[in-house]
Design a protein around this motif. Sequence first.
Motif, PDB file in Angstrom:
ATOM      1  N   MET A   1      -6.717   1.977  12.342  1.00  0.00           N
ATOM      2  CA  MET A   1      -6.107   1.726  13.664  1.00  0.00           C
ATOM      3  C   MET A   1      -6.346   2.926  14.562  1.00  0.00           C
ATOM      4  O   MET A   1      -6.306   4.065  14.135  1.00  0.00           O
ATOM      5  CB  MET A   1      -4.601   1.458  13.500  1.00  0.00           C
ATOM      6  CG  MET A   1      -3.887   1.161  14.814  1.00  0.00           C
ATOM      7  SD  MET A   1      -2.149   0.726  14.539  1.00  0.00           S
ATOM      8  CE  MET A   1      -1.622   0.531  16.219  1.00  0.00           C
ATOM      9  N   GLU A   2      -6.594   2.665  15.903  1.00  0.00           N
ATOM     10  CA  GLU A   2      -6.905   3.736  16.824  1.00  0.00           C
ATOM     11  C   GLU A   2      -5.694   4.644  17.019  1.00  0.00           C
ATOM     12  O   GLU A   2      -4.541   4.210  16.944  1.00  0.00           O
ATOM     13  CB  GLU A   2      -7.328   3.174  18.196  1.00  0.00           C
ATOM     14  CG  GLU A   2      -8.682   2.480  18.184  1.00  0.00           C
ATOM     15  CD  GLU A   2      -8.591   1.076  17.572  1.00  0.00           C
ATOM     16  OE1 GLU A   2      -7.482   0.661  17.230  1.00  0.00           O
ATOM     17  OE2 GLU A   2      -9.636   0.427  17.415  1.00  0.00           O
ATOM     18  N   SER A  24      -8.441  -1.277  22.110  1.00  0.00           N
ATOM     19  CA  SER A  24      -9.229  -0.927  20.927  1.00  0.00           C
ATOM     20  C   SER A  24     -10.652  -1.427  21.118  1.00  0.00           C
ATOM     21  O   SER A  24     -10.971  -2.133  22.087  1.00  0.00           O
ATOM     22  CB  SER A  24      -8.598  -1.564  19.688  1.00  0.00           C
ATOM     23  OG  SER A  24      -8.637  -2.977  19.798  1.00  0.00           O
ATOM     24  N   ALA A  25     -11.509  -1.074  20.195  1.00  0.00           N
ATOM     25  CA  ALA A  25     -12.913  -1.462  20.307  1.00  0.00           C
ATOM     26  C   ALA A  25     -13.093  -2.980  20.264  1.00  0.00           C
ATOM     27  O   ALA A  25     -14.058  -3.513  20.824  1.00  0.00           O
ATOM     28  CB  ALA A  25     -13.731  -0.796  19.190  1.00  0.00           C
ATOM     29  N   ASP A  26     -12.172  -3.674  19.590  1.00  0.00           N
ATOM     30  CA  ASP A  26     -12.286  -5.135  19.527  1.00  0.00           C
ATOM     31  C   ASP A  26     -11.581  -5.834  20.688  1.00  0.00           C
ATOM     32  O   ASP A  26     -11.458  -7.058  20.693  1.00  0.00           O
ATOM     33  CB  ASP A  26     -11.741  -5.652  18.201  1.00  0.00           C
ATOM     34  CG  ASP A  26     -10.274  -5.294  17.982  1.00  0.00           C
ATOM     35  OD1 ASP A  26      -9.701  -4.620  18.857  1.00  0.00           O
ATOM     36  OD2 ASP A  26      -9.726  -5.678  16.936  1.00  0.00           O
ATOM     37  N   LEU A  30      -3.692  -1.995  23.667  1.00  0.00           N
ATOM     38  CA  LEU A  30      -2.738  -1.137  22.968  1.00  0.00           C
ATOM     39  C   LEU A  30      -1.646  -0.634  23.894  1.00  0.00           C
ATOM     40  O   LEU A  30      -0.478  -0.552  23.506  1.00  0.00           O
ATOM     41  CB  LEU A  30      -3.469   0.050  22.335  1.00  0.00           C
ATOM     42  CG  LEU A  30      -4.621  -0.323  21.373  1.00  0.00           C
ATOM     43  CD1 LEU A  30      -5.306   0.934  20.870  1.00  0.00           C
ATOM     44  CD2 LEU A  30      -4.101  -1.152  20.224  1.00  0.00           C
ATOM     45  N   GLY A  47      -0.940  -5.628  21.227  1.00  0.00           N
ATOM     46  CA  GLY A  47      -2.132  -6.081  20.519  1.00  0.00           C
ATOM     47  C   GLY A  47      -2.740  -7.357  21.052  1.00  0.00           C
ATOM     48  O   GLY A  47      -3.623  -7.940  20.411  1.00  0.00           O
ATOM     49  N   ASP A 102     -11.192   9.891  21.820  1.00  0.00           N
ATOM     50  CA  ASP A 102     -11.108   8.924  20.715  1.00  0.00           C
ATOM     51  C   ASP A 102     -12.154   7.849  20.959  1.00  0.00           C
ATOM     52  O   ASP A 102     -11.981   6.971  21.792  1.00  0.00           O
ATOM     53  CB  ASP A 102      -9.699   8.320  20.665  1.00  0.00           C
ATOM     54  CG  ASP A 102      -9.529   7.389  19.465  1.00  0.00           C
ATOM     55  OD1 ASP A 102     -10.521   7.137  18.761  1.00  0.00           O
ATOM     56  OD2 ASP A 102      -8.396   6.921  19.247  1.00  0.00           O
ATOM     57  N   GLY A 104     -12.948   5.407  19.391  1.00  0.00           N
ATOM     58  CA  GLY A 104     -12.570   4.035  19.032  1.00  0.00           C
ATOM     59  C   GLY A 104     -11.737   3.354  20.095  1.00  0.00           C
ATOM     60  O   GLY A 104     -11.382   2.188  19.940  1.00  0.00           O
ATOM     61  N   ALA A 105     -11.395   4.057  21.182  1.00  0.00           N
ATOM     62  CA  ALA A 105     -10.565   3.487  22.232  1.00  0.00           C
ATOM     63  C   ALA A 105     -11.379   3.292  23.501  1.00  0.00           C
ATOM     64  O   ALA A 105     -12.397   3.948  23.729  1.00  0.00           O
ATOM     65  CB  ALA A 105      -9.369   4.390  22.510  1.00  0.00           C
TER      66      ALA A 105
END
Length: 404
Positions: A1-2, A24-26, A30, A47, A102, A104-105
């Motif tokens: 998880m980020e 998030s990347a997907d 968040l 989410g 980050d 991943g964010a």
Amino acid sequence: MESAPSALLGELFARSPDLLFIASADGALLHGSGGLREALGPGVEGGALLADLAHPDDRAALAAAWSALLQRGEPVSFDVRLRDGGGAYRPLSCTASRSSSDRGAVLGSLRPAPTAAAAPAATEEELSTLRLKARILDGIAEYVEPIAIWATDGDGTYVYHQGKAIAKSGLTPGQHLGLNVFDLYAASPDTAAEMRQWYDGQVRRGRSEAHGTYWDTWLIPLRSAPGERVDGVLGISLDVSDSKIVENELRIQIDRIAAQQKVIRDLSTPIIEVWDGVLTLPMVGTVDSVRTAEVMDSLLRQIVEKRASFAILDLTGVEVVDTKVAAHLVELVTAIRLLGADGIVAGIKPTVAQTMVALGLDLSQLNTQRNLRAALNYAIRTMTRAQAASLAPSHPAPGKPPSP
């Protein structure tokens, strides 16, 4: 998880009036700024996927831009319509980039799309009309006791779910907001397939039972503009449980009355076998066309089943008949004769006789007797003579002596 943003960044996000988000990347949201939550509602956090908030027609462009951002790492800009808390889609321009701290964010900002900003603003009169319609709709949903009002968008997601009658089905108003009607009924493929037909542009009305309640429902297709494709469905459901109960009780009473009337008719026109081969049908009270037709069917059937030779219609208890009934009686006697039996009419009252004569019917072949006793005597004598004739010895041939 980020990883979560710093406390300072979180504080800035919470207070910022701008439409900012961290995803998030997907594509899962968040964090959202205060301005974003105010514009799109609280569903932008926790989410929720950005793609789920996007208009179905914009999801492909969103996916392509997001994929380019992740692959090249360079900021991207694209237009997208996102669903707000009220279920309406707002046209927005989005700029997104990868986080430097980050990887991943994804950091993003939203602003009204140029096309939306360039559109002519609604006049105060138009806004007043829209507010009035909203108050009318909410007033009906809140105060009209037996009504439930709901609406879905083009994908089947509930965007309105209000009404006092909703509580009677075990739900709370607004409980289905954001849920998809096809997902709710996924366990019943037939029901889901029927719901997809709601989007064919036809207005429907029907009654159904759900959650222990009987509903009378109108399904009305919604369009953004005349001639465009259906992009939603309005449902107006009335709780008709009370009227359904009354209807069922009335139907039971009607069936009970019909059964009682049949018993009364059967008792008032009993077919009695008074002698071997002799049937009698005493008729009492008012004789109408329906009753005469039923008597004819029953009597002819009994003649065939019992192989009767005589059928006596006793009209002693009948005071009045109409012209149709008189004609039916003559036809009944004719039908009895066609079955090989003899039809006898007994006990005709003067008023009935006058009616039959006034019709101008051919009564020459009609066997009538004064009363039931005379009719029985006639039938017994006739059968006795026929029996004696059948037992008499045959005459011998000429020139031949009889047998000893």
